[in-house]
Design an enzyme around this catalytic site. Structure first.
Site, PDB file in Angstrom:
ATOM      1  N   GLU A  38      16.093  21.878  29.075  1.00 57.41           N
ATOM      2  CA  GLU A  38      17.412  21.298  29.305  1.00 57.41           C
ATOM      3  C   GLU A  38      17.920  20.557  28.073  1.00 57.41           C
ATOM      4  O   GLU A  38      19.126  20.482  27.821  1.00 57.41           O
ATOM      5  CB  GLU A  38      17.369  20.349  30.504  1.00 57.41           C
ATOM      6  CG  GLU A  38      18.745  19.885  30.929  1.00 57.41           C
ATOM      7  CD  GLU A  38      18.714  18.826  32.002  1.00 57.41           C
ATOM      8  OE1 GLU A  38      19.797  18.465  32.467  1.00 57.41           O
ATOM      9  OE2 GLU A  38      17.624  18.342  32.342  1.00 57.41           O
ATOM     10  N   THR A  75      27.877  16.439  28.895  1.00 60.78           N
ATOM     11  CA  THR A  75      26.871  15.381  28.985  1.00 60.78           C
ATOM     12  C   THR A  75      26.905  14.505  27.737  1.00 60.78           C
ATOM     13  O   THR A  75      26.756  13.279  27.825  1.00 60.78           O
ATOM     14  CB  THR A  75      25.474  15.998  29.160  1.00 60.78           C
ATOM     15  OG1 THR A  75      25.477  16.806  30.352  1.00 60.78           O
ATOM     16  CG2 THR A  75      24.413  14.925  29.291  1.00 60.78           C
TER      17      THR A  75
END
Length: 291
Positions: free
Chosen positions: A120, A168
């Site tokens: 990730e 993000t």
């Protein structure tokens, strides 16, 4: 071929920044893997046009490298990228579980969490367990440097995803560098309340524990209509409302009987701001499963 479904997740839950996470019953990614001399990736589904297929730039490529498990990997995206619903974590989690099985690596689910987190990190820039832990293990998870705790909670949820993109990285840039002692005390109290609520499967306690005065207000500025949507959800019966992960999804805890009304109210509130949105009436679900 090994096929694994991994769920969308919601991290933070307001008071548990970079620590709390829950697996959602829906939506989900489906990943199929089969042995190959080198790793190749095909991506279809929601937002697939924005996801690189070069293994060096894709979460599952990093997972395959970490497990020394080259494979042809097919990703069917059910979780839109940049949604705040753990899109990259879902793919990484599914790939980790699938490749572990395909190559018989013998790792436990908890041992696969840091491997999926490294995958990730290719997208988010940092390796965090708050999304990949529930994506692999299911339930409500508490991820700390000392390990991961899991609670099999039963809480109804509504997640509303507006047609807005919040990366993000952008969401991390607005996080305050510090907090007042009073805000820290409030956050600790809310986190403890939420954790107790998860153990009891109590929507009222979980909702109260989602309150956060440190990170959420800063991130809310990135989501057009957040305040109105939050209030609409409360008016329709939500016990707690906050930003899901880095956003832009908004998540509400509730009783099952109120779920439909809350879903409709959240979509309508975004629509009044001229923002299209889709909604998932869901609940805390299980982690990655073989299909």
């Amino acid at each position: 071929m090994v096929t694994v479904r991994a769920p969308a997740t919601s991290a933070n839950l307001g008071s548990g920044f970079d620590v709390f996470g829950v697996a959602l019953d829906r939506p989900a990614d489906v990943v199929r893997v089969r042995r190959a001399p080198e790793t190749t990736i095909d991506v279809t589904g929601a937002g697939s046009q924005f996801i690189p297929e070069d293994p060096a730039d894709n979460t599952v490529g990093a997972v395959a490298e970490a497990l020394d498990a080259p494979a042809h990997i097919e990703i069917d995206k059910g979780v839109r990228p940049a949604s705040g619903l753990g899109s990259s974590a879902a793919s990484a989690a599914a790939a980790a579980v699938a490749l572990n099985e395909l190559y018989d690596r013998g790792l436990t689910r908890k041992e696969l969490v840091p491997i999926a987190a490294e995958g990730e990190a290719v997208v988010s820039g940092d390796a965090h367990d708050d999304n990949v832990a529930p994506a692999i293990l299911g339930g409500f998870t508490i991820a700390t440097p000392d390990g991961i705790a899991k609670v099999d909670a039963d809480i109804s949820l509504v997640t509303c995803l507006p047609d807005i993109v919040v990366s993000t990285r952008d969401a991390r840039e607005v996080v305050p560098d510090g907090a007042r002692v009073a805000d820290m005390v409030e956050t600790v109290g809310n986190a403890a309340t939420l954790t107790t609520g998860m153990h009891r499967s109590d929507p009222e306690l979980v909702g109260r524990g989602m309150e956060d005065s440190v990170v959420t207000p800063a991130r809310a500025e990135l989501i057009d209509g957040y305040s109105e949507v939050r209030q609409a959800a409360f008016d329709a019966g939500a016990t707690g409302v906050t930003i899901s992960g880095a956003g832009p999804s908004v998540i509400a805890a509730c009783y099952e009987t109120d779920r439909r009304a809350i879903a409709s109210a959240m979509v309508d509130a975004f629509d009044e701001r001229g923002v299209d949105a889709r909604v998932y009436q869901t609940e805390i679900g299980e982690g990655a499963t073989f299909h």
